[in-house]
Design a protein around this motif. Structure first.
Motif, mmCIF file in Angstrom:
data_model
loop_
_atom_site.group_PDB
_atom_site.id
_atom_site.type_symbol
_atom_site.label_atom_id
_atom_site.label_comp_id
_atom_site.label_asym_id
_atom_site.label_seq_id
_atom_site.Cartn_x
_atom_site.Cartn_y
_atom_site.Cartn_z
ATOM 1 N N GLU A 107 0.830 -0.939 -0.177
ATOM 2 C CA GLU A 107 -0.076 0.390 0.168
ATOM 3 C C GLU A 107 1.328 0.916 -0.139
ATOM 4 O O GLU A 107 1.777 1.515 0.004
ATOM 5 C CB GLU A 107 -0.326 0.015 1.037
ATOM 6 C CG GLU A 107 -2.524 -0.037 1.064
ATOM 7 C CD GLU A 107 -2.975 0.476 -0.206
ATOM 8 O OE1 GLU A 107 -2.645 1.691 -0.405
ATOM 9 O OE2 GLU A 107 -3.969 0.265 -1.059
ATOM 10 N N TYR A 108 0.598 2.151 -0.109
ATOM 11 C CA TYR A 108 1.021 3.353 -0.227
ATOM 12 C C TYR A 108 -0.229 4.784 -0.014
ATOM 13 O O TYR A 108 -1.165 5.358 0.095
ATOM 14 C CB TYR A 108 1.071 3.667 -1.585
ATOM 15 C CG TYR A 108 2.993 5.454 -2.219
ATOM 16 C CD1 TYR A 108 3.342 4.403 -2.934
ATOM 17 C CD2 TYR A 108 1.849 6.635 -2.064
ATOM 18 C CE1 TYR A 108 4.263 4.924 -3.329
ATOM 19 C CE2 TYR A 108 3.218 6.776 -2.146
ATOM 20 C CZ TYR A 108 4.425 6.858 -2.973
ATOM 21 O OH TYR A 108 5.245 7.282 -3.382
ATOM 22 N N ILE A 109 0.876 5.121 0.771
ATOM 23 C CA ILE A 109 0.187 6.521 1.857
ATOM 24 C C ILE A 109 1.395 7.845 1.440
ATOM 25 O O ILE A 109 2.284 7.976 1.260
ATOM 26 C CB ILE A 109 0.162 6.420 3.868
ATOM 27 C CG1 ILE A 109 -0.311 4.921 4.096
ATOM 28 C CG2 ILE A 109 -0.231 7.911 3.597
ATOM 29 C CD1 ILE A 109 -0.684 4.394 5.537
ATOM 30 N N MET A 110 0.437 8.968 1.085
ATOM 31 C CA MET A 110 1.385 10.204 0.730
ATOM 32 C C MET A 110 0.949 10.961 1.718
ATOM 33 O O MET A 110 -0.818 12.105 2.197
ATOM 34 C CB MET A 110 0.251 11.373 -0.290
ATOM 35 C CG MET A 110 0.263 9.519 -2.027
ATOM 36 S SD MET A 110 -1.037 10.385 -3.484
ATOM 37 C CE MET A 110 -2.493 9.522 -2.701
#
Lengths: 297, 123
Positions: B100-103
């Protein structure tokens, strides 16, 4: 006594509050209590400004006269809440994939048509989430036509929904990164949902207090987190009219804090499926044991 | 108890992220850069890794590529948490095996959401 403290801090008179309470109840079904005076003040300030009134008192006065319908509309729109996110609460979307779609696909195998209604669609995250699920399942749906009607009481929020532009914060609430990559285009610090997704949703203004028959009949109705703002007779009215718009083998999804229990007999909880309801005459209720008639005196 | 390795060169970000992960029921260890994170994984594979991109010594993406080649290195769920917010970076991270990827900026709700999506927490 919290509202009294707030009331003393604020300028709104209780008689003024009554005007808004009655107006909102009549026009939208929304119930507001005195502890929401602060919300009236924060949300109606911009409406007063837009219409050139020096403050809330002048706006209140205007509403007591013969206000323009557009003004009333702005007040109602400002007060109806719009909190939402992609795949909000997860559970209803899991149920949509795992329970509802398989059952509906079995029932509609001949026509290959499914109609879905998002009854409080807000800024579009719910209907767009459904489209993204359907895209994922595309291989299982060859030749199927799925129509999604998304309605809301607010024109402003529908305009936002049609645009399909979301902030970085919004696309991170509930939306898996893989779906963001597949269905969105980055535009500066905003994310724009693709035309391919957008064109699968029809947005239309609709007030849940109005006659629903023109909308036609649906296989699946999402009506989440809107009934909580209504009083019991209004909830009952909406739920019972919705039952008439739902196919007898269709489904209704309510929000986490909502239920039909004690409100109407037209809908039944699907056993072991929290928040998922079917009509009382639904074929999906076959698990209920048939009561054998015993001899009576 | 599940474990979470928090990798960020900012002490403040580590502290915030650690607090959030602990509230979600994880025991946390911290690493200041990719190299420290790699060493931590050699000792013991965590269940979750919250991973910054730009760090001195070894970047997040370098660490991730090495991690996925380690024995048992495909096990941890890796969630990037970085100010890099463009499509090119995100795609590269996913290709390297990020889950997953959190900005940044992030909040507890976003971390909870992402952890749930990758199956680190239930419900």
């Amino acid at each position: 006594m919290l509202w009294q403290e707030r009331f003393e801090l604020n300028t709104m008179r209780l008689t003024d509050f009554d005007i808004y309470r009655d107006l909102l109840k009549e026009k939208s079904g929304l119930i507001i209590t005195q502890d929401k005076i602060y919300l009236l003040e924060s949300r109606l300030g911009p409406v007063a400004k837009k219409w050139g009134y020096p403050g809330l008192e002048a706006l209140t006065l205007a509403l007591q006269g013969a206000p323009k319908p557009e003004l009333v509309n702005d007040v109602v729109e400002a007060m109806t809440t719009n909190e939402t996110s992609f795949f909000r609460d997860t559970r209803p979307f899991d149920q949509f994939k795992a329970v509802i779609l398989p059952k509906i696909m079995e029932k509609r195998a001949a026509t290959k048509k499914i109609r879905i209604w998002c009854a409080a669609a807000s800024s579009g995250q719910e209907p767009y989430s459904l489209v993204m699920i359907l895209e994922e399942m595309k291989a299982k749906l060859p030749g199927w036509k799925v129509e999604i009607l998304a309605t809301d009481i607010s024109n402003d929020i529908l305009a936002q929904a049609r645009q399909g532009v979301y902030t970085q914060f919004e696309v991170q609430r509930g939306l898996p990164i893989q779906m963001l990559m597949t269905h969105f285009v980055q535009d500066g610090d905003k994310w724009q949902i693709s035309d391919a997704v957008k064109k699968q949703v029809t947005f239309q203004k609709f007030n849940l207090l109005d006659n629903m028959s023109a909308l036609g009949r649906f296989d699946i109705i999402f009506c989440r987190n809107v009934l909580i703002y209504f009083d019991e007779p209004t909830k009952r009215g909406v739920l019972e009219r919705m039952a008439k718009q739902c196919e007898n083998d269709g489904f209704l999804l309510l929000g986490g804090a909502e239920t039909v229990l004690g409100i109407t007999e037209e809908w039944r909880l699907l056993p072991e499926q929290r928040g998922l309801y079917v009509r009382k005459d639904s074929p999906h209720l076959t698990t209920a044991p048939a009561v054998s008639k015993t001899a009576s005196a | 108890m599940k474990s979470c390795l928090v990798v960020d060169d900012s002490r403040v970000v580590r502290k915030v992220a650690r607090r959030i992960a602990e509230d979600l029921g994880f025991s946390c260890i911290e690493a200041e850069d990719g190299k420290q994170a790699y060493e931590a994984c050699q000792k013991s594979m965590p269940d979750a890794i919250l991973l910054d991109w730009n760090m001195p010594v070894m970047s997040g993406i370098e660490f991730l590529e090495k991690l996925r080649q380690m024995e048992g290195g495909s096990y941890p769920k890796v969630v990037f948490c970085t100010t890099e917010n463009n499509v090119a970076h995100i795609k590269r991270a996913l290709q390297a095996g990020a889950n997953e990827y959190i900005m940044k900026p992030f909040d507890s709700e976003i971390i909870e959401n992402k952890f749930r999506q990758v199956g680190l927490i239930e419900g």
